[in-house]
Motif scaffolding. Structure first.
Motif, PDB file in Angstrom:
ATOM      1  N   LEU A 123      -5.049  -4.937  -4.929  1.00  0.00           N
ATOM      2  CA  LEU A 123      -4.133  -5.836  -4.223  1.00  0.00           C
ATOM      3  C   LEU A 123      -3.210  -5.111  -3.250  1.00  0.00           C
ATOM      4  CD1 LEU A 123      -3.145  -8.246  -7.143  1.00  0.00           C
ATOM      5  CD2 LEU A 123      -4.646  -8.738  -5.197  1.00  0.00           C
ATOM      6  N   HIS A 124      -2.904  -3.839  -3.532  1.00  0.00           N
ATOM      7  CA  HIS A 124      -2.079  -3.057  -2.609  1.00  0.00           C
ATOM      8  C   HIS A 124      -2.885  -2.557  -1.407  1.00  0.00           C
ATOM      9  CE1 HIS A 124       1.126  -2.837  -5.662  1.00  0.00           C
ATOM     10  NE2 HIS A 124       1.922  -2.383  -4.714  1.00  0.00           N
ATOM     11  N   LEU A 125      -4.169  -2.286  -1.607  1.00  0.00           N
ATOM     12  CA  LEU A 125      -4.948  -1.562  -0.591  1.00  0.00           C
ATOM     13  C   LEU A 125      -6.197  -2.289  -0.116  1.00  0.00           C
ATOM     14  CD1 LEU A 125      -4.772   1.985  -2.258  1.00  0.00           C
ATOM     15  CD2 LEU A 125      -3.215   1.004  -0.552  1.00  0.00           C
ATOM     16  N   PRO A 126      -6.208  -3.605   0.002  1.00  0.00           N
ATOM     17  CA  PRO A 126      -7.417  -4.258   0.518  1.00  0.00           C
ATOM     18  C   PRO A 126      -7.544  -4.015   2.021  1.00  0.00           C
ATOM     19  CG  PRO A 126      -5.674  -5.871   0.300  1.00  0.00           C
ATOM     20  CD  PRO A 126      -5.137  -4.581  -0.272  1.00  0.00           C
ATOM     21  N   PRO A 127      -8.764  -3.922   2.534  1.00  0.00           N
ATOM     22  CA  PRO A 127      -8.919  -3.803   3.990  1.00  0.00           C
ATOM     23  C   PRO A 127      -8.413  -5.066   4.681  1.00  0.00           C
ATOM     24  CG  PRO A 127     -10.940  -3.236   2.811  1.00  0.00           C
ATOM     25  CD  PRO A 127     -10.031  -3.884   1.809  1.00  0.00           C
ATOM     26  N   GLY A 128      -7.861  -4.914   5.857  1.00  0.00           N
ATOM     27  CA  GLY A 128      -7.385  -6.072   6.606  1.00  0.00           C
ATOM     28  C   GLY A 128      -5.870  -6.083   6.719  1.00  0.00           C
ATOM     29  N   GLN A 129      -5.370  -6.932   7.626  1.00  0.00           N
ATOM     30  CA  GLN A 129      -3.945  -6.943   7.943  1.00  0.00           C
ATOM     31  C   GLN A 129      -3.139  -7.977   7.158  1.00  0.00           C
ATOM     32  OE1 GLN A 129      -2.719  -6.492  11.989  1.00  0.00           O
ATOM     33  NE2 GLN A 129      -4.766  -5.858  12.692  1.00  0.00           N
ATOM     34  N   PHE A 130      -3.808  -8.880   6.420  1.00  0.00           N
ATOM     35  CA  PHE A 130      -3.086  -9.945   5.717  1.00  0.00           C
ATOM     36  C   PHE A 130      -2.088  -9.397   4.693  1.00  0.00           C
ATOM     37  CE2 PHE A 130      -6.779  -8.995   3.169  1.00  0.00           C
ATOM     38  CZ  PHE A 130      -6.316  -9.037   1.864  1.00  0.00           C
ATOM     39  N   LYS A 131      -2.372  -8.217   4.184  1.00  0.00           N
ATOM     40  CA  LYS A 131      -1.516  -7.648   3.126  1.00  0.00           C
ATOM     41  C   LYS A 131      -0.134  -7.253   3.629  1.00  0.00           C
ATOM     42  CE  LYS A 131      -3.627  -3.050   3.689  1.00  0.00           C
ATOM     43  NZ  LYS A 131      -4.740  -3.520   4.571  1.00  0.00           N
ATOM     44  N   TYR A 132       0.038  -7.187   4.949  1.00  0.00           N
ATOM     45  CA  TYR A 132       1.332  -6.777   5.491  1.00  0.00           C
ATOM     46  C   TYR A 132       2.311  -7.940   5.662  1.00  0.00           C
ATOM     47  CZ  TYR A 132      -1.497  -2.674   6.601  1.00  0.00           C
ATOM     48  OH  TYR A 132      -2.338  -1.605   6.526  1.00  0.00           O
ATOM     49  N   HIS A 133       1.856  -9.167   5.438  1.00  0.00           N
ATOM     50  CA  HIS A 133       2.735 -10.321   5.579  1.00  0.00           C
ATOM     51  C   HIS A 133       3.836 -10.276   4.516  1.00  0.00           C
ATOM     52  CE1 HIS A 133       0.798 -12.733   8.710  1.00  0.00           C
ATOM     53  NE2 HIS A 133      -0.350 -12.236   8.254  1.00  0.00           N
ATOM     54  N   PRO A 134       5.059 -10.603   4.853  1.00  0.00           N
ATOM     55  CA  PRO A 134       6.176 -10.549   3.902  1.00  0.00           C
ATOM     56  C   PRO A 134       5.938 -11.378   2.642  1.00  0.00           C
ATOM     57  CG  PRO A 134       6.998 -10.801   6.139  1.00  0.00           C
ATOM     58  CD  PRO A 134       5.513 -10.938   6.232  1.00  0.00           C
ATOM     59  N   ARG A 135       5.335 -12.580   2.773  1.00  0.00           N
ATOM     60  CA  ARG A 135       5.117 -13.418   1.598  1.00  0.00           C
ATOM     61  C   ARG A 135       4.124 -12.759   0.644  1.00  0.00           C
ATOM     62  NH1 ARG A 135       3.696 -19.592   2.603  1.00  0.00           N
ATOM     63  NH2 ARG A 135       5.859 -19.471   3.364  1.00  0.00           N
ATOM     64  N   TYR A 136       3.089 -12.150   1.199  1.00  0.00           N
ATOM     65  CA  TYR A 136       2.106 -11.450   0.353  1.00  0.00           C
ATOM     66  C   TYR A 136       2.789 -10.311  -0.402  1.00  0.00           C
ATOM     67  CZ  TYR A 136      -2.080  -8.870  -1.053  1.00  0.00           C
ATOM     68  OH  TYR A 136      -3.051  -8.223  -1.781  1.00  0.00           O
ATOM     69  N   GLN A 137       3.608  -9.539   0.295  1.00  0.00           N
ATOM     70  CA  GLN A 137       4.271  -8.391  -0.334  1.00  0.00           C
ATOM     71  C   GLN A 137       5.292  -8.842  -1.382  1.00  0.00           C
ATOM     72  OE1 GLN A 137       3.755  -5.097  -0.141  1.00  0.00           O
ATOM     73  NE2 GLN A 137       1.953  -5.509   1.146  1.00  0.00           N
ATOM     74  N   LYS A 138       5.962  -9.959  -1.129  1.00  0.00           N
ATOM     75  CA  LYS A 138       6.917 -10.478  -2.098  1.00  0.00           C
ATOM     76  C   LYS A 138       6.206 -10.892  -3.391  1.00  0.00           C
ATOM     77  CE  LYS A 138      10.473 -14.050  -2.664  1.00  0.00           C
ATOM     78  NZ  LYS A 138      11.184 -15.184  -2.006  1.00  0.00           N
ATOM     79  N   ASN A 139       5.088 -11.607  -3.255  1.00  0.00           N
ATOM     80  CA  ASN A 139       4.335 -12.041  -4.434  1.00  0.00           C
ATOM     81  C   ASN A 139       3.693 -10.856  -5.160  1.00  0.00           C
ATOM     82  OD1 ASN A 139       4.934 -14.756  -4.030  1.00  0.00           O
ATOM     83  ND2 ASN A 139       3.127 -15.104  -2.738  1.00  0.00           N
ATOM     84  N   LEU A 140       3.252  -9.861  -4.375  1.00  0.00           N
ATOM     85  CA  LEU A 140       2.648  -8.670  -4.972  1.00  0.00           C
ATOM     86  C   LEU A 140       3.669  -7.911  -5.815  1.00  0.00           C
ATOM     87  CD1 LEU A 140       0.309  -6.675  -5.268  1.00  0.00           C
ATOM     88  CD2 LEU A 140       1.020  -5.621  -3.112  1.00  0.00           C
ATOM     89  N   LYS A 141       4.873  -7.762  -5.302  1.00  0.00           N
ATOM     90  CA  LYS A 141       5.930  -7.075  -6.050  1.00  0.00           C
ATOM     91  C   LYS A 141       6.236  -7.828  -7.345  1.00  0.00           C
ATOM     92  CE  LYS A 141      10.818  -5.750  -5.882  1.00  0.00           C
ATOM     93  NZ  LYS A 141      12.076  -5.752  -5.088  1.00  0.00           N
ATOM     94  N   LEU A 142       6.345  -9.151  -7.259  1.00  0.00           N
ATOM     95  CA  LEU A 142       6.657  -9.956  -8.445  1.00  0.00           C
ATOM     96  C   LEU A 142       5.556  -9.835  -9.497  1.00  0.00           C
ATOM     97  CD1 LEU A 142       8.562 -11.978  -9.804  1.00  0.00           C
ATOM     98  CD2 LEU A 142       7.277 -13.814  -8.654  1.00  0.00           C
ATOM     99  N   ALA A 143       4.306  -9.914  -9.069  1.00  0.00           N
ATOM    100  CA  ALA A 143       3.194  -9.819 -10.014  1.00  0.00           C
ATOM    101  C   ALA A 143       3.145  -8.433 -10.672  1.00  0.00           C
ATOM    102  CB  ALA A 143       1.874 -10.101  -9.290  1.00  0.00           C
ATOM    103  N   PHE A 144       3.334  -7.383  -9.862  1.00  0.00           N
ATOM    104  CA  PHE A 144       3.339  -6.018 -10.397  1.00  0.00           C
ATOM    105  C   PHE A 144       4.457  -5.864 -11.428  1.00  0.00           C
ATOM    106  CE2 PHE A 144       4.504  -1.554 -10.459  1.00  0.00           C
ATOM    107  CZ  PHE A 144       3.290  -0.896 -10.390  1.00  0.00           C
ATOM    108  N   PHE A 145       5.612  -6.393 -11.112  1.00  0.00           N
ATOM    109  CA  PHE A 145       6.774  -6.323 -12.010  1.00  0.00           C
ATOM    110  C   PHE A 145       6.500  -7.050 -13.326  1.00  0.00           C
ATOM    111  CE2 PHE A 145      10.617  -8.607 -13.462  1.00  0.00           C
ATOM    112  CZ  PHE A 145      11.414  -7.526 -13.817  1.00  0.00           C
ATOM    113  N   VAL A 146       6.034  -8.285 -13.262  1.00  0.00           N
ATOM    114  CA  VAL A 146       5.852  -9.105 -14.466  1.00  0.00           C
ATOM    115  C   VAL A 146       4.789  -8.518 -15.383  1.00  0.00           C
ATOM    116  CG1 VAL A 146       5.077 -11.351 -15.328  1.00  0.00           C
ATOM    117  CG2 VAL A 146       6.686 -11.237 -13.415  1.00  0.00           C
ATOM    118  N   VAL A 147       3.641  -8.173 -14.824  1.00  0.00           N
ATOM    119  CA  VAL A 147       2.533  -7.680 -15.649  1.00  0.00           C
ATOM    120  C   VAL A 147       2.905  -6.356 -16.311  1.00  0.00           C
ATOM    121  CG1 VAL A 147       0.167  -6.815 -15.620  1.00  0.00           C
ATOM    122  CG2 VAL A 147       0.748  -8.906 -14.366  1.00  0.00           C
ATOM    123  N   ASN A 148       3.411  -5.416 -15.547  1.00  0.00           N
ATOM    124  CA  ASN A 148       3.762  -4.117 -16.130  1.00  0.00           C
ATOM    125  C   ASN A 148       4.922  -4.237 -17.114  1.00  0.00           C
ATOM    126  OD1 ASN A 148       2.245  -1.596 -15.009  1.00  0.00           O
ATOM    127  ND2 ASN A 148       2.440  -3.009 -13.268  1.00  0.00           N
TER     128      ASN A 148
END
Length: 622
Positions: A66-91
């Motif tokens: 989820l951090h390193l998929p090819p493509g530019q969609f991962k740089y969108h602020p909403r994607y990064q916000k949700n990614l941080k939340l998911a990483f936080f909750v699961v770990n």
């Protein structure tokens, strides 16, 4: 690629943060339980790093993707916000299990598995007990809340430029290649390095001294390795069938010379009455009763949990798995223990436990074991005596027990398991200040249960059945408060074990030989002159054999006389004279080779016999 490199750095920073959190958890685990780990060495931390990386790799493979998929969609602020939340909750959820084991380890003696962390067998009472646990250990949720806040802050927030245009084929190829590289690194972490096989829970014992496995492991790893599967025994095949039986044969055929002695049998299993709690002034009645009994000074439980004690004491089945046989995939195996044996002799049979019906699957096991009747909280009749959390206070339930068995047709076989000296250690209000507080929170309730036991015997003496009864007195396991020698692989299992026959004043004395819960069954057959053919992993009190076998944290503990051998399932890892060296500091493994080889041969045969018969559902002699 500049932003992709930034994504890699962000993933690395977050992974490093989780790694640091695991190290802090290990230090916290040690701080809460340091009395159980008197000999910590560098191997603990070397092995610990490997298991931490493995758990982190397992849990975060998805986050690498989820951090390193090819493509530019991962740089969108909403994607990064949700990614941080998911990483936080699961770990954070997995890290939380380490916090649970800061205290839970004291009860189990091992890192929690998936079955333990989900409280299997405790479903009926867990909601009542949970508030008491949170109240007693308030500092853990408070500390965890502070940790969670700092963890969230330390994760940081990603800031990327708004994507413009399409990603070139060359960039996509590079990003895909880097993703595969980091996914491979994650898989390498998860399997524990380049070894031929992925690391296993049992491998922890190879990194440090005996008894340090729990400190090397982490709870997330233990849960992941046991999630979604029943424990399955393996058949080691150390010996052929004929050679195996010549070393150890669990089939016992008794051939008494006279008729069976139709005495009633009462087996009393006292919650947490470990050897560390008796003869200290908290158990004046039990101490006195032991002087009138056939008392085994070197008595041992065969497990660390209450759920282990019932099959050990009543069916002569040792606890040689990481889960109790009651809650394992072998829970429905046929057993031929004391309930069926005594029923065959014309006895009525019953089991009493004052906790909620369904507690620890005791009622289910009683059906498998062949008891005629089960009496729990639901069957209790008498004065209001619910402790508000767990079950019926011992005093009233023991009186109920006396009343019920006085109505039974003789001969009867019955067992009662006390509950009051169990977390959350609730005392009846009417006895506030009556019993010594002692040095730990269990001592007051130990004194209360001892008083309840005194009242039980006072009433029982007045009943017609009393003089025709043999009582077996034992504990389910040690308490969590043992110190010094009670923290070793030997001391963790030491409990009082005694037979009391009021009609036989010569049947008493202090016995030095090693005796264990699984010895109760063959001893009763011997004492009562019962003819039968059984599978037992213990021995009679009259047998010249002097062994005890326990299992904890993937190590088999074998006592023979004054010596203790630690066996990891394949090889011996320690040999000690446990009476002269109670803290187990002087390993004789390389100096007493003859004893080591002889003891290793026996424990291999014992383990093979147990595994073969449990796997094949052959715990009944034919």
């Amino acid at each position: 690629m500049r932003q992709y490199i930034s994504s890699i750095k962000l993933l690395a920073q977050r992974t490093l943060l989780v790694f640091v959190a695991y190290q802090l958890c290990r230090l916290g685990f040690y701080a809460f339980n340091k009395t159980y780990f008197p000999a910590v060495d560098a191997g603990v931390f070397v092995g610990g790093l490997l298991y931490d990386l493995s758990a982190i790799g397992f849990i975060n493979l998805i986050f690498i993707a989820l951090h390193l998929p090819p493509g530019q969609f991962k740089y969108h602020p909403r994607y990064q916000k949700n990614l941080k939340l998911a990483f936080f909750v699961v770990n954070l959820l997995f890290i939380a299990t380490n916090f649970v084991d800061f205290e839970y380890y004291k009860f189990t003696g091992r890192r929690s598995s998936f079955g333990l962390i989900t409280a299997k067998g405790m479903e009926n009472e867990i909601m009542g007990l949970l508030p008491s646990f949170l109240s007693a250990y308030w500092f853990l949720p408070l500390g965890f809340a502070l940790f969670a806040y700092l963890f969230w802050k330390a994760l940081g927030t990603a800031h990327f430029d708004t994507p413009i245009g399409k990603t070139t084929k060359s960039t996509l190829a590079k990003e895909t290649a880097l993703l595969l590289v980091f996914m491979s690194l994650g898989l390498l972490m998860a399997r524990g390095g380049f070894g031929k096989k992925p690391i296993r829970i049992v491998d922890a014992v190879t990194y440090s001294g005996i008894g340090n496995s729990a400190l090397i492991l982490n709870t997330p790893y233990s849960i992941l390795k046991t999630m979604g599967s029943k424990e399955t025994l393996t058949d080691p095949k150390f010996f052929s069938g004929q050679e195996l039986n010549s070393i150890f044969n669990p089939v016992l055929e008794t051939k008494p010379q006279g008729a069976a002695n139709k005495k009633n049998v009462v087996v009393l299993i006292l919650e947490s009455f470990g050897d560390e709690n008796i003869h200290k002034g908290y158990t004046p009645f039990l101490d006195s009763l032991l002087t009138q009994s056939y008392y085994f000074k070197n008595g041992f439980a065969n497990g660390k949990l209450s759920i282990d004690a019932v099959p050990s004491a009543l069916s002569s089945i040792p606890s040689l798995m990481n889960s109790s046989i009651i809650s394992s995939g072998y829970s429905l195996n046929e057993v031929y223990g004391l309930p069926k044996i005594m029923k065959k002799q014309g006895y009525s049979t019953s089991f009493f436990h004052g906790a909620f019906n369904g507690s620890q699957n005791f009622d289910q096991y009683c059906k498998v074991a062949g008891f005629d009747a089960y009496y729990g909280k639901n069957e209790y009749v008498g004065p209001e005596a619910f402790d508000g959390k767990w079950g019926i206070f011992d005093e009233e339930f023991l009186q109920f027990f006396t009343q019920k068995i006085s109505d039974f047709k003789q001969p009867f076989f019955t067992s009662l398991f006390t509950i009051s000296s169990h977390v959350p250690f609730i005392m009846p209000e009417k006895y506030a200040g009556k019993f010594p507080k002692g040095t730990t929170e269990i001592h007051e309730t130990i004194g209360y249960t001892d008083y309840a036991l005194r009242k039980f015997f006072a009433r029982a003496k007045k009943e017609a059945w009393y003089s025709n009864t043999v009582f077996v007195i034992t504990a389910d396991h040690c308490s969590i408060f043992g110190k010094g020698a009670y923290t070793t692989a030997v001391g963790k299992f030491r409990i009082p074990l005694a037979f009391f026959d009021p009609s036989n004043p010569t049947f008493k004395g202090v016995i030095e030989k090693n005796f264990q819960q699984i010895d109760i069954l063959p001893s009763l057959l011997d004492y009562l002159n019962i003819k039968d053919k059984v599978v037992t992993y213990g021995k009679s009190f009259r047998s010249p054999k002097d062994f005890v076998v326990t299992y904890l944290d993937n190590v088999y503990n074998y006592l023979q006389g004054d010596y203790y051998l630690a066996f990891d399932g394949q090889k011996s890892i320690g040999l000690y004279n446990w009476k002269k060296d109670p803290m187990l500091r002087h390993n004789l493994l390389q100096t007493d080779l003859q004893r080591r080889n002889k003891m290793e041969r026996f424990i291999k045969a014992y383990v093979q016999s147990f595994n073969e018969r449990v796997i094949a559902n052959q715990l009944i002699a034919h």
